[in-house]
Write a protein that holds these residues in place. Structure first.
Motif, PDB file in Angstrom:
ATOM      1  N   TYR A  37       0.829  -1.203   0.000  1.00 44.86           N
ATOM      2  CA  TYR A  37       0.000   0.000   0.000  1.00 44.86           C
ATOM      3  C   TYR A  37       0.871   1.263   0.000  1.00 44.86           C
ATOM      4  CZ  TYR A  37      -4.715  -1.915   0.845  1.00 44.86           C
ATOM      5  OH  TYR A  37      -5.938  -2.532   0.725  1.00 44.86           O
ATOM      6  N   SER A  38       0.344   2.328  -0.556  1.00 42.84           N
ATOM      7  CA  SER A  38       0.863   3.696  -0.390  1.00 42.84           C
ATOM      8  C   SER A  38       2.377   3.808  -0.525  1.00 42.84           C
ATOM      9  CB  SER A  38       0.430   4.251   0.977  1.00 42.84           C
ATOM     10  OG  SER A  38      -0.963   4.453   0.994  1.00 42.84           O
ATOM     11  N   TYR A  39       2.854   3.666  -1.733  1.00 48.52           N
ATOM     12  CA  TYR A  39       4.293   3.808  -1.954  1.00 48.52           C
ATOM     13  C   TYR A  39       4.556   4.801  -3.079  1.00 48.52           C
ATOM     14  CZ  TYR A  39       3.634   0.627  -5.933  1.00 48.52           C
ATOM     15  OH  TYR A  39       3.203   0.047  -7.102  1.00 48.52           O
ATOM     16  N   GLY A  40       5.782   5.330  -3.115  1.00 51.88           N
ATOM     17  CA  GLY A  40       6.156   6.344  -4.091  1.00 51.88           C
ATOM     18  C   GLY A  40       6.698   5.731  -5.368  1.00 51.88           C
ATOM     19  N   GLN A  41       5.835   5.556  -6.345  1.00 60.95           N
ATOM     20  CA  GLN A  41       6.271   4.953  -7.609  1.00 60.95           C
ATOM     21  C   GLN A  41       7.359   5.781  -8.287  1.00 60.95           C
ATOM     22  OE1 GLN A  41       3.040   4.044 -10.258  1.00 60.95           O
ATOM     23  NE2 GLN A  41       1.861   2.953  -8.711  1.00 60.95           N
ATOM     24  N   CYS A  42       7.302   7.102  -8.138  1.00 61.63           N
ATOM     25  CA  CYS A  42       8.276   7.954  -8.816  1.00 61.63           C
ATOM     26  C   CYS A  42       9.696   7.752  -8.296  1.00 61.63           C
ATOM     27  CB  CYS A  42       7.876   9.419  -8.672  1.00 61.63           C
ATOM     28  SG  CYS A  42       6.288   9.794  -9.461  1.00 61.63           S
ATOM     29  N   GLY A  43       9.830   7.135  -7.138  1.00 57.47           N
ATOM     30  CA  GLY A  43      11.166   6.885  -6.592  1.00 57.47           C
ATOM     31  C   GLY A  43      11.792   5.578  -7.048  1.00 57.47           C
ATOM     32  N   LEU A  44      11.021   4.757  -7.763  1.00 57.12           N
ATOM     33  CA  LEU A  44      11.512   3.426  -8.136  1.00 57.12           C
ATOM     34  C   LEU A  44      12.847   3.444  -8.887  1.00 57.12           C
ATOM     35  CD1 LEU A  44       8.146   1.719  -9.198  1.00 57.12           C
ATOM     36  CD2 LEU A  44       9.504   1.181  -7.178  1.00 57.12           C
ATOM     37  N   PRO A  45      13.040   4.297  -9.901  1.00 55.46           N
ATOM     38  CA  PRO A  45      14.312   4.244 -10.632  1.00 55.46           C
ATOM     39  C   PRO A  45      15.539   4.472  -9.756  1.00 55.46           C
ATOM     40  CG  PRO A  45      12.699   5.506 -11.881  1.00 55.46           C
ATOM     41  CD  PRO A  45      12.106   5.258 -10.519  1.00 55.46           C
ATOM     42  N   TYR A  46      15.380   5.232  -8.675  1.00 59.74           N
ATOM     43  CA  TYR A  46      16.531   5.625  -7.878  1.00 59.74           C
ATOM     44  C   TYR A  46      16.968   4.571  -6.870  1.00 59.74           C
ATOM     45  CZ  TYR A  46      15.272   9.869 -10.204  1.00 59.74           C
ATOM     46  OH  TYR A  46      14.950  10.771 -11.190  1.00 59.74           O
ATOM     47  N   VAL A  47      16.229   3.466  -6.834  1.00 61.60           N
ATOM     48  CA  VAL A  47      16.690   2.324  -6.039  1.00 61.60           C
ATOM     49  C   VAL A  47      17.750   1.539  -6.819  1.00 61.60           C
ATOM     50  CG1 VAL A  47      15.960   0.233  -4.800  1.00 61.60           C
ATOM     51  CG2 VAL A  47      14.430   2.202  -4.914  1.00 61.60           C
ATOM     52  N   VAL A  48      17.723   1.651  -8.142  1.00 62.23           N
ATOM     53  CA  VAL A  48      18.609   0.854  -9.000  1.00 62.23           C
ATOM     54  C   VAL A  48      20.070   1.129  -8.714  1.00 62.23           C
ATOM     55  CG1 VAL A  48      19.334   0.470 -11.393  1.00 62.23           C
ATOM     56  CG2 VAL A  48      16.897   0.600 -10.836  1.00 62.23           C
ATOM     57  N   ASP A  49      20.441   2.406  -8.565  1.00 60.58           N
ATOM     58  CA  ASP A  49      21.856   2.720  -8.340  1.00 60.58           C
ATOM     59  C   ASP A  49      22.160   3.012  -6.873  1.00 60.58           C
ATOM     60  OD1 ASP A  49      20.643   5.159  -8.086  1.00 60.58           O
ATOM     61  OD2 ASP A  49      21.967   6.225  -9.466  1.00 60.58           O
ATOM     62  N   GLY A  50      21.199   2.751  -5.985  1.00 55.92           N
ATOM     63  CA  GLY A  50      21.458   2.871  -4.557  1.00 55.92           C
ATOM     64  C   GLY A  50      21.231   4.244  -3.964  1.00 55.92           C
ATOM     65  N   ARG A  51      20.791   5.215  -4.762  1.00 58.50           N
ATOM     66  CA  ARG A  51      20.493   6.526  -4.198  1.00 58.50           C
ATOM     67  C   ARG A  51      19.412   6.421  -3.128  1.00 58.50           C
ATOM     68  NH1 ARG A  51      20.300  10.351  -9.480  1.00 58.50           N
ATOM     69  NH2 ARG A  51      20.912   8.420 -10.518  1.00 58.50           N
ATOM     70  N   THR A 167      20.015   5.888 -14.109  1.00 57.97           N
ATOM     71  CA  THR A 167      20.395   5.075 -12.952  1.00 57.97           C
ATOM     72  C   THR A 167      21.102   3.779 -13.363  1.00 57.97           C
ATOM     73  OG1 THR A 167      18.159   4.123 -12.855  1.00 57.97           O
ATOM     74  CG2 THR A 167      18.593   6.041 -11.488  1.00 57.97           C
ATOM     75  N   LEU A 168      20.742   3.220 -14.498  1.00 60.38           N
ATOM     76  CA  LEU A 168      21.465   2.036 -14.974  1.00 60.38           C
ATOM     77  C   LEU A 168      22.896   2.395 -15.360  1.00 60.38           C
ATOM     78  CD1 LEU A 168      18.700   0.276 -17.088  1.00 60.38           C
ATOM     79  CD2 LEU A 168      19.871  -0.713 -15.124  1.00 60.38           C
ATOM     80  N   GLN A 169      23.054   3.541 -16.041  1.00 62.80           N
ATOM     81  CA  GLN A 169      24.403   3.987 -16.396  1.00 62.80           C
ATOM     82  C   GLN A 169      25.215   4.261 -15.135  1.00 62.80           C
ATOM     83  OE1 GLN A 169      25.310   4.011 -19.501  1.00 62.80           O
ATOM     84  NE2 GLN A 169      26.881   5.539 -19.918  1.00 62.80           N
ATOM     85  N   ALA A 170      24.576   4.862 -14.125  1.00 56.41           N
ATOM     86  CA  ALA A 170      25.260   5.158 -12.866  1.00 56.41           C
ATOM     87  C   ALA A 170      25.638   3.888 -12.109  1.00 56.41           C
ATOM     88  CB  ALA A 170      24.380   6.045 -11.991  1.00 56.41           C
ATOM     89  N   SER A 171      24.896   2.801 -12.345  1.00 58.79           N
ATOM     90  CA  SER A 171      25.208   1.538 -11.668  1.00 58.79           C
ATOM     91  C   SER A 171      26.226   0.702 -12.443  1.00 58.79           C
ATOM     92  CB  SER A 171      23.927   0.729 -11.441  1.00 58.79           C
ATOM     93  OG  SER A 171      23.335   0.353 -12.673  1.00 58.79           O
ATOM     94  N   GLY A 172      26.772   1.256 -13.511  1.00 63.07           N
ATOM     95  CA  GLY A 172      27.873   0.595 -14.208  1.00 63.07           C
ATOM     96  C   GLY A 172      27.498  -0.171 -15.464  1.00 63.07           C
ATOM     97  N   LYS A 173      26.265  -0.033 -15.920  1.00 59.54           N
ATOM     98  CA  LYS A 173      25.847  -0.736 -17.133  1.00 59.54           C
ATOM     99  C   LYS A 173      25.989   0.181 -18.350  1.00 59.54           C
ATOM    100  CE  LYS A 173      24.435  -3.842 -14.187  1.00 59.54           C
ATOM    101  NZ  LYS A 173      25.301  -5.012 -13.867  1.00 59.54           N
ATOM    102  N   LYS A 174      26.250  -0.411 -19.489  1.00 58.76           N
ATOM    103  CA  LYS A 174      26.165   0.325 -20.741  1.00 58.76           C
ATOM    104  C   LYS A 174      24.702   0.364 -21.165  1.00 58.76           C
ATOM    105  CE  LYS A 174      28.887   1.764 -23.041  1.00 58.76           C
ATOM    106  NZ  LYS A 174      29.394   3.165 -23.091  1.00 58.76           N
ATOM    107  N   VAL A 175      24.249   1.519 -21.620  1.00 59.28           N
ATOM    108  CA  VAL A 175      22.828   1.701 -21.872  1.00 59.28           C
ATOM    109  C   VAL A 175      22.583   2.172 -23.308  1.00 59.28           C
ATOM    110  CG1 VAL A 175      20.741   2.953 -21.187  1.00 59.28           C
ATOM    111  CG2 VAL A 175      22.393   2.240 -19.443  1.00 59.28           C
ATOM    112  N   ARG A 176      21.606   1.531 -23.923  1.00 60.95           N
ATOM    113  CA  ARG A 176      21.083   1.981 -25.214  1.00 60.95           C
ATOM    114  C   ARG A 176      19.612   2.314 -25.026  1.00 60.95           C
ATOM    115  NH1 ARG A 176      21.637  -2.451 -27.901  1.00 60.95           N
ATOM    116  NH2 ARG A 176      23.634  -1.937 -28.859  1.00 60.95           N
ATOM    117  N   LEU A 177      19.183   3.465 -25.528  1.00 56.59           N
ATOM    118  CA  LEU A 177      17.781   3.859 -25.443  1.00 56.59           C
ATOM    119  C   LEU A 177      17.218   3.952 -26.856  1.00 56.59           C
ATOM    120  CD1 LEU A 177      16.212   6.471 -23.081  1.00 56.59           C
ATOM    121  CD2 LEU A 177      15.574   6.444 -25.479  1.00 56.59           C
TER     122      LEU A 177
END
Length: 445
Positions: A37-51, A167-177
């Motif tokens: 219940y009641s969570y901040g979806q907008c914060g999800l990406p920032y869990v990826v790199d540990g922020r 956040t993926l780039q910050a966590s050390g991955k190469k990224v293509r969009l």
């Protein structure tokens, strides 16, 4: 009085708390198909790199809090499948037991949000193909981001796609969009989006434009992304191509829906059926600038919708005055913000408009650390009434977009900006704010 709320996130539980505060002894039942219940979806990406250290940090109130502190019957793992508007009850399945449930209501709120769209069908079931919309989805992604994953491909260049690229780039991955259209961040006009393209290049994110994805390939796990323009190797895919209102279960209820499936509501968040309300990402929103219903699914709006719906369900009289469509995002060293309508939208809607572009320092130009921001403002031609703004830069963007959004909400004109009494000191601003500089050069009434 029996209140039932379908959906346990922003709009739903904001409404539940308004009912709790305003109706002593109210019998409130919330029905959630998930388990959080009641969570901040907008914060999800920032869990990826540990922020953000854990998805637990995103949960505002857990299920136990709603049950034990507020006396709300907060159900989890219960999926509503239909509403009987004649009997006034919701019907669905307990996902744990497989048994059907039926819950009567006096007043009902639909706050079921929106689901992510899997735009690529072929190969979507391969391991390593993800979407990011809920905490369980993100935790699946985190479990998959092992040291063996060197390269990630993101499909879609909207808010989630760009934030995940960072956040993926910050966590050390190469990224293509990969973006189907000619530029990313479609809430901007093309010339403003070029700054986002330049930032992506500077940060080492590969961006493929005008590229349509047709399939994912691999034996058990995704290994390749197939497009009309070629095939690209990858270790992991994130699909972020948009969302759709979760309203399929409303079929045959008589509740009027928009073409995109969102529930049409009035200013009091009432649907076309008596005693049924709707709020959040499953509902339409009145757009003040466009002067019509619109669909702009944002967490800020969901919370405001929930408040208004909860007050009206409690017997109070509250109106949702509308949105102007304000948003902001971080993309590496840039802040990217928009409010109102851009030039492309003004053209589509048939507005007679003018557009002004300007570049200014975010603080006094002689003060150390002054950085350049890029501004584009759209106004109605006949009277210079403000229609929208886009602002990009490394600093000072959030302050200006909020000032402009407030001006939009109050239907101010471009020359009106000159009269605003804004804070000034060299470390914080120039003697004329950048928005006022645009007005000085272009305002003419």
């Amino acid at each position: 009085m029996k209140y039932v709320i379908i959906g346990g996130d922003a709009a739903g539980m904001t409404a539940a708390m308004e009912i709790y505060r305003n109706v002593p002894g109210a019998e409130i039942t919330s029905v959630e198909r998930g388990f959080i219940y009641s969570y901040g979806q907008c914060g999800l990406p920032y869990v990826v790199d540990g922020r953000i250290s854990s998805t637990k940090r995103l949960i505002a109130r857990d299920v136990a809090t709603f049950r034990d502190k507020y006396g709300i019957d907060a159900l989890v793992g219960h999926e509503v499948e239909r509403i009987d508007v004649e009997k006034q009850c919701v019907i669905g399945t307990d996902l744990a037991s497989g048994e059907q449930f039926e819950i009567p209501y006096d007043k009902l709120l639909i706050a079921t949000g929106a689901d992510p769209v899997m735009s690529v069908k072929k190969g979507a079931d391969l391991a390593g193909v993800h979407m990011v919309k809920t905490i369980p989805m993100l935790e699946d992604l985190l479990a998959d981001l092992t040291p063996d994953i060197k390269h990630a491909t993101i499909i879609g260049g909207g808010y989630i796609g760009l934030e995940m690229a960072e956040t993926l780039q910050a966590s050390g991955k190469k990224v293509r969009l990969i973006q189907r259209s000619g530029y990313v961040a479609k809430f901007l006009d093309k010339e403003l989006a070029q700054h986002v393209h330049e930032e992506a290049k500077k940060q080492g994110v590969e961006v493929l434009l005008n590229t349509s994805v047709e399939a994912f390939e691999g034996k058990v796990r995704v290994e390749r992304v197939v497009t009309k323009e070629g095939t690209f190797d990858t270790d992991l895919v994130i699909v972020a191509t948009g969302i759709q209102p979760n309203t399929q279960f409303l079929k045959d209820t008589g509740i009027v829906l928009a073409k995109n499936g969102a529930v049409i509501v009035n200013r009091h968040l009432e649907t076309s059926i008596e005693n049924i309300y709707a709020a959040g990402d499953c509902a339409m929103h009145f757009n003040i600038v466009k002067d019509r219903l619109d669909y702009v699914p944002l967490g800020t709006t969901a919370n405001k919708h929930g408040r208004v719906a909860g007050l009206n369900m409690s017997g109070k009289f509250a109106s949702f005055r509308g949105i102007v469509g304000t948003s902001i995002m971080k993309f590496f060293d840039l802040s990217v913000a928009s409010t109102g309508i851009n030039e492309d939208t003004a053209k589509q809607l048939g507005f007679e408009y003018e557009a002004f572009k300007y570049s200014a320092r975010h603080i006094a130009g002689y003060y150390p650390g002054a950085q350049r921001m890029f501004i584009k403002i759209v106004v109605r031609k006949r009277d210079q009434q403000l229609l929208g703004a886009q602002i990009i830069g490394p600093a000072g963007v959030d302050k200006r977009i909020d000032v402009f959004a407030t001006a939009l909400y109050n239907k101010m004109t471009l020359p009106d900006l000159l009269d605003l009494d804004l804070a000034y000191a060299p470390p914080f601003n120039g003697v004329w704010d950048p928005l006022q500089q645009v007005a000085r050069i272009n305002g003419r009434l």
